[in-house]
Write an enzyme that holds these catalytic residues in place. Structure first.
Site, PDB file in Angstrom:
ATOM      1  N   ALA A  12       8.541 -37.996 -23.063  1.00 53.02           N
ATOM      2  CA  ALA A  12       9.299 -36.853 -23.584  1.00 53.02           C
ATOM      3  C   ALA A  12       9.173 -36.766 -25.101  1.00 53.02           C
ATOM      4  O   ALA A  12       8.905 -35.693 -25.661  1.00 53.02           O
ATOM      5  CB  ALA A  12      10.769 -36.963 -23.163  1.00 53.02           C
ATOM      6  N   ARG A  22       1.607 -29.351 -33.541  1.00 57.43           N
ATOM      7  CA  ARG A  22       0.493 -28.434 -33.261  1.00 57.43           C
ATOM      8  C   ARG A  22       0.835 -27.010 -33.710  1.00 57.43           C
ATOM      9  O   ARG A  22       0.022 -26.311 -34.275  1.00 57.43           O
ATOM     10  CB  ARG A  22       0.237 -28.423 -31.752  1.00 57.43           C
ATOM     11  CG  ARG A  22      -1.190 -28.613 -31.408  1.00 57.43           C
ATOM     12  CD  ARG A  22      -1.551 -28.717 -29.953  1.00 57.43           C
ATOM     13  NE  ARG A  22      -0.577 -28.484 -28.923  1.00 57.43           N
ATOM     14  CZ  ARG A  22      -0.039 -29.431 -28.161  1.00 57.43           C
ATOM     15  NH1 ARG A  22      -0.351 -30.694 -28.369  1.00 57.43           N
ATOM     16  NH2 ARG A  22       0.824 -29.134 -27.221  1.00 57.43           N
ATOM     17  N   CYS A  43       3.445 -45.170 -14.936  1.00 60.00           N
ATOM     18  CA  CYS A  43       3.229 -44.944 -13.501  1.00 60.00           C
ATOM     19  C   CYS A  43       1.977 -45.659 -13.004  1.00 60.00           C
ATOM     20  O   CYS A  43       1.858 -45.962 -11.817  1.00 60.00           O
ATOM     21  CB  CYS A  43       3.090 -43.447 -13.219  1.00 60.00           C
ATOM     22  SG  CYS A  43       4.308 -42.451 -14.077  1.00 60.00           S
ATOM     23  N   TYR A 425      -6.094 -23.454   6.418  1.00 58.09           N
ATOM     24  CA  TYR A 425      -6.596 -24.168   7.592  1.00 58.09           C
ATOM     25  C   TYR A 425      -8.114 -24.277   7.579  1.00 58.09           C
ATOM     26  O   TYR A 425      -8.827 -23.298   7.363  1.00 58.09           O
ATOM     27  CB  TYR A 425      -6.172 -23.482   8.899  1.00 58.09           C
ATOM     28  CG  TYR A 425      -7.028 -23.952  10.071  1.00 58.09           C
ATOM     29  CD1 TYR A 425      -6.954 -25.280  10.500  1.00 58.09           C
ATOM     30  CD2 TYR A 425      -7.948 -23.101  10.684  1.00 58.09           C
ATOM     31  CE1 TYR A 425      -7.775 -25.741  11.525  1.00 58.09           C
ATOM     32  CE2 TYR A 425      -8.769 -23.560  11.714  1.00 58.09           C
ATOM     33  CZ  TYR A 425      -8.677 -24.891  12.123  1.00 58.09           C
ATOM     34  OH  TYR A 425      -9.484 -25.347  13.113  1.00 58.09           O
ATOM     35  N   TRP A 433      -2.099 -24.704  12.949  1.00 57.89           N
ATOM     36  CA  TRP A 433      -0.711 -24.638  12.491  1.00 57.89           C
ATOM     37  C   TRP A 433      -0.475 -25.866  11.633  1.00 57.89           C
ATOM     38  O   TRP A 433      -0.396 -26.986  12.142  1.00 57.89           O
ATOM     39  CB  TRP A 433       0.268 -24.614  13.673  1.00 57.89           C
ATOM     40  CG  TRP A 433       0.182 -23.342  14.460  1.00 57.89           C
ATOM     41  CD1 TRP A 433      -0.592 -23.095  15.535  1.00 57.89           C
ATOM     42  CD2 TRP A 433       0.895 -22.121  14.187  1.00 57.89           C
ATOM     43  NE1 TRP A 433      -0.425 -21.812  15.978  1.00 57.89           N
ATOM     44  CE2 TRP A 433       0.493 -21.187  15.168  1.00 57.89           C
ATOM     45  CE3 TRP A 433       1.817 -21.728  13.216  1.00 57.89           C
ATOM     46  CZ2 TRP A 433       0.993 -19.884  15.194  1.00 57.89           C
ATOM     47  CZ3 TRP A 433       2.326 -20.437  13.258  1.00 57.89           C
ATOM     48  CH2 TRP A 433       1.905 -19.533  14.233  1.00 57.89           C
TER      49      TRP A 433
HETATM   50  C1  LIG Z   1       6.253 -48.938 -12.734  1.00 62.34           C
HETATM   51  C2  LIG Z   1       6.615 -47.500 -12.875  1.00 62.34           C
HETATM   52  C3  LIG Z   1       6.002 -46.546 -12.078  1.00 62.34           C
HETATM   53  C4  LIG Z   1       6.338 -45.216 -12.202  1.00 62.34           C
HETATM   54  N1  LIG Z   1       5.709 -44.306 -11.394  1.00 62.34           N
HETATM   55  C5  LIG Z   1       6.024 -43.005 -11.494  1.00 62.34           C
HETATM   56  C6  LIG Z   1       5.359 -42.042 -10.685  1.00 62.34           C
HETATM   57  O1  LIG Z   1       4.473 -42.386  -9.891  1.00 62.34           O
HETATM   58  N2  LIG Z   1       5.722 -40.732 -10.816  1.00 62.34           N
HETATM   59  C7  LIG Z   1       6.682 -40.335 -11.705  1.00 62.34           C
HETATM   60  O2  LIG Z   1       6.969 -39.134 -11.778  1.00 62.34           O
HETATM   61  N3  LIG Z   1       7.315 -41.231 -12.493  1.00 62.34           N
HETATM   62  C8  LIG Z   1       7.012 -42.549 -12.408  1.00 62.34           C
HETATM   63  N4  LIG Z   1       7.644 -43.452 -13.223  1.00 62.34           N
HETATM   64  C9  LIG Z   1       8.708 -42.970 -14.143  1.00 62.34           C
HETATM   65  C10 LIG Z   1       8.114 -42.445 -15.455  1.00 62.34           C
HETATM   66  O3  LIG Z   1       7.382 -43.463 -16.066  1.00 62.34           O
HETATM   67  C11 LIG Z   1       9.267 -41.980 -16.340  1.00 62.34           C
HETATM   68  O4  LIG Z   1       9.930 -40.924 -15.692  1.00 62.34           O
HETATM   69  C12 LIG Z   1       8.786 -41.502 -17.709  1.00 62.34           C
HETATM   70  O5  LIG Z   1       8.123 -42.524 -18.402  1.00 62.34           O
HETATM   71  C13 LIG Z   1       9.987 -41.028 -18.526  1.00 62.34           C
HETATM   72  O6  LIG Z   1       9.586 -40.726 -19.833  1.00 62.34           O
HETATM   73  P1  LIG Z   1      10.637 -40.771 -21.033  1.00 62.34           P
HETATM   74  O7  LIG Z   1       9.870 -40.415 -22.254  1.00 62.34           O
HETATM   75  O8  LIG Z   1      11.836 -39.994 -20.700  1.00 62.34           O
HETATM   76  O9  LIG Z   1      11.145 -42.293 -21.093  1.00 62.34           O
HETATM   77  P2  LIG Z   1      10.353 -43.647 -21.353  1.00 62.34           P
HETATM   78  O10 LIG Z   1       8.972 -43.549 -20.867  1.00 62.34           O
HETATM   79  O11 LIG Z   1      11.221 -44.743 -20.824  1.00 62.34           O
HETATM   80  O12 LIG Z   1      10.317 -43.735 -22.944  1.00 62.34           O
HETATM   81  C14 LIG Z   1      11.467 -43.926 -23.705  1.00 62.34           C
HETATM   82  C15 LIG Z   1      11.082 -44.643 -24.977  1.00 62.34           C
HETATM   83  O13 LIG Z   1      12.215 -44.728 -25.815  1.00 62.34           O
HETATM   84  C16 LIG Z   1      12.216 -45.994 -26.471  1.00 62.34           C
HETATM   85  N5  LIG Z   1      13.577 -46.279 -26.913  1.00 62.34           N
HETATM   86  C17 LIG Z   1      14.684 -46.448 -26.120  1.00 62.34           C
HETATM   87  N6  LIG Z   1      15.760 -46.666 -26.878  1.00 62.34           N
HETATM   88  C18 LIG Z   1      15.345 -46.649 -28.184  1.00 62.34           C
HETATM   89  C19 LIG Z   1      16.004 -46.815 -29.435  1.00 62.34           C
HETATM   90  N7  LIG Z   1      17.333 -47.039 -29.510  1.00 62.34           N
HETATM   91  N8  LIG Z   1      15.270 -46.720 -30.576  1.00 62.34           N
HETATM   92  C20 LIG Z   1      13.921 -46.493 -30.506  1.00 62.34           C
HETATM   93  N9  LIG Z   1      13.248 -46.344 -29.349  1.00 62.34           N
HETATM   94  C21 LIG Z   1      13.962 -46.402 -28.211  1.00 62.34           C
HETATM   95  C22 LIG Z   1      11.694 -46.920 -25.383  1.00 62.34           C
HETATM   96  O14 LIG Z   1      11.174 -48.119 -25.935  1.00 62.34           O
HETATM   97  C23 LIG Z   1      10.631 -46.079 -24.715  1.00 62.34           C
HETATM   98  O15 LIG Z   1       9.352 -46.275 -25.268  1.00 62.34           O
HETATM   99  C24 LIG Z   1       7.322 -44.809 -13.147  1.00 62.34           C
HETATM  100  C25 LIG Z   1       7.950 -45.761 -13.955  1.00 62.34           C
HETATM  101  C26 LIG Z   1       7.597 -47.092 -13.833  1.00 62.34           C
HETATM  102  C27 LIG Z   1       8.276 -48.101 -14.697  1.00 62.34           C
END
Ligand SMILES: Cc1cc2nc3c(=O)[nH]c(=O)nc-3n(C[C@H](O)[C@H](O)[C@H](O)COP(=O)(O)OP(=O)(O)OC[C@H]3O[C@@H](n4cnc5c(N)ncnc54)[C@H](O)[C@@H]3O)c2cc1C
Length: 447
Positions: A12, A22, A43, A425, A433
């Site tokens: 995110a 950008r 993932c 199909y 179906w």
């Molecule tokens: C093993 C695994 C498999 C997955 N497989 C799938 C899948 O197949 N399909 C799917 O849709 N989703 C999957 N997911 C979930 C997916 O990875 C998450 O939904 C996605 O990464 C969320 O993105 P995000 O940016 O919200 O959070 P995150 O990726 O968790 O990133 C948040 C970031 O914030 C940082 N952060 C947190 N607190 C602080 C702070 N106080 N100060 C500074 N930095 C901070 C963290 O270090 C982290 O880097 C999987 C997750 C895992 C762990």
């Protein structure tokens, strides 16, 4: 010049940072990330761990330096945000040297993701006990497997990450027991579909031990022992995979409204209860299109999409996200497991009068070589006739087939209307179906 500050540098956070830069190269965009990894595919970790020949860093999509040098983002890794002062619009953080620093913002995005739930178990911190959330966790597991003789692993939990990891361990020739306290396998899954998954897991020599309270982990010989009610399991590695919780304490401590499961409450434009603070991704809630209620479903697409939407709103292109329908897929050995919308239990809880149809069909036309079984459960609302949800399990054709009912849920279609859709199909891809249509026609009879 607009100062955008982002806490969290993964899906995110970096999606938002990149899109803002950008479109508005003159904006001052700073990202605080507590780890040293940004923009990687969490993932992909189970599949990477399954293959000892692949470096874990293959999962990095874009390196920190590319964001800094090519995109002009002030990306500060190793920097942890500690608190938000909403009145003065400042964030206090600890830098790599452990020093406390302060950064001002005009707009703030909280994109802190989620953390694994770690039960307060005796022995939970012993060497050889792992969780899998970030790239460093993946590195640690891979290194441990590479440097130690790991013949047996115990996975605590039976969610999708636990199931993906049981395949990864088996690929490394590690025997696996899966254990959890609750008696049901995957609570939201239809019983017949769950049986198909259990059969696949057991066929791959994984023991499923549901209904055992976990009391602790202790050292045993040169390995570990997981102490459970009714059974003790000796092993070389333990993976705790019992779910995640939103990282919302920064927001909560700053007095922002929280939603389901303690996630940060946001409106459709991803704004929190403070007009200068957005939240996106796993730390934030979302609207469920089927129920209209807030939900917390932490998955990757919505995190990336929310990051983009925040960027649009910051640069002045007002964007709203209608919501999610809870579409998810995962692989369990040779099976594809897919779901969208509500299960029977969730539909009942949401006040619908749910009716279900469970059918088995085939992935290819009658008599076509290599055709395999697809099990489908479809749920509809007796009162309104609306389609509410679909679950599906099969060797092929389940993962992407779920996208048709997912779109139907977004369009709030009735089961009848869905049953009349013109789906594809040809013998190698489906029966005449399609299994979706067979399930919808069966459900209509039940309704
Ligand atoms: C093993 C695994 C498999 C997955 N497989 C799938 C899948 O197949 N399909 C799917 O849709 N989703 C999957 N997911 C979930 C997916 O990875 C998450 O939904 C996605 O990464 C969320 O993105 P995000 O940016 O919200 O959070 P995150 O990726 O968790 O990133 C948040 C970031 O914030 C940082 N952060 C947190 N607190 C602080 C702070 N106080 N100060 C500074 N930095 C901070 C963290 O270090 C982290 O880097 C999987 C997750 C895992 C762990």
């Amino acid at each position: 010049m607009m100062k955008l500050l982002i806490i969290g540098g993964d899906a995110a956070g970096m999606s938002a940072a990149s899109k803002v830069k950008r479109n508005r190269p003159n904006f001052d965009v700073t990202v605080l990330e507590q780890t040293t990894d940004v923009s990687y595919s969490a993932c992909g970790m189970p599949y990477n761990i399954a293959d000892p020949g692949r470096a874990i860093d293959d999962l990095v999509v874009r390196h920190a330096d590319v964001f800094r040098e090519k995109q002009g983002i002030d990306l500060r890794t190793g920097c942890r945000a500690e608190s938000i002062n909403r009145t003065e619009r400042k964030v206090t953080y600890t830098d790599t040297g452990g020093y406390e620093k302060v950064l001002p913002y005009d707009k703030l995005l909280i994109a802190t993701g989620a953390s694994p739930i770690i039960p307060d178990l005796p022995g939970g911190l012993l060497p050889g006990v792992f969780v899998l959330k970030n790239l460093e966790d993946g590195r640690r597991i891979k290194k441990y497997i590479g440097e130690n003789t790991v013949k047996k692993a115990v996975i605590i939990g039976m969610g999708y990450i636990a199931l993906e990891m049981c395949e990864a361990f088996r690929a490394n020739d590690i025997n696996v027991d899966m254990v959890k306290p609750r008696p049901s396998f995957i609570p939201w899954m239809n019983g017949e579909l769950a049986e198909m998954v259990i059969e696949e897991v057991e066929k791959n020599n994984v023991r499923i031990l549901a209904g055992h309270e976990i009391r602790g982990i202790e050292r045993h010989d040169r390995g570990l022992r997981v102490i459970c009610s009714g059974i003790n399991i000796e092993c070389d590695l333990v993976l705790i995979a019992i779910g995640v919780k939103p990282n919302s304490s920064l927001a909560g401590d700053a007095g922002l409204d929280l939603g389901p499961s303690g996630s940060i409450s946001v409106d459709k434009s991803l704004l929190t209860s403070d007009e200068n603070i957005f939240a996106a991704g796993d730390c934030a809630d979302a609207y469920h299109v089927v129920t209209g209620e807030k939900v917390w479903i932490p998955l990757a697409l919505r995190a990336n999409r929310a990051g983009w939407a925040v960027a649009d709103n910051i640069i002045g292109d007002h964007t709203e996200i209608t919501g999610i329908v809870g579409t998810a897929v995962f692989k369990v050995f040779d099976l594809q497991v897919a779901r969208t919308g509500l299960s029977m239990g969730e539909a009942e809880k949401a006040g619908f009068e749910p009716v279900e149809a469970m059918i088995t069909s085939r992935s290819r036309a009658h008599g076509h070589p290599d055709s395999s079984i697809i099990g489908v459960q479809m749920v509809g609302d007796r009162k309104s006739g609306r389609l509410l949800g679909v679950q599906m399990v099969g060797k092929e054709g389940a993962a992407h087939r779920i996208n048709a009912p997912a779109v139907a849920l977004h369009a709030k279609m009735s089961v009848e209307k869905f049953s009349r859709c013109d789906l594809a199909y040809a013998p190698p891809f489906s029966p005449v179906w399609d299994p979706m249509l067979t399930a919808a026609l069966q459900l209509l009879k039940e309704m």
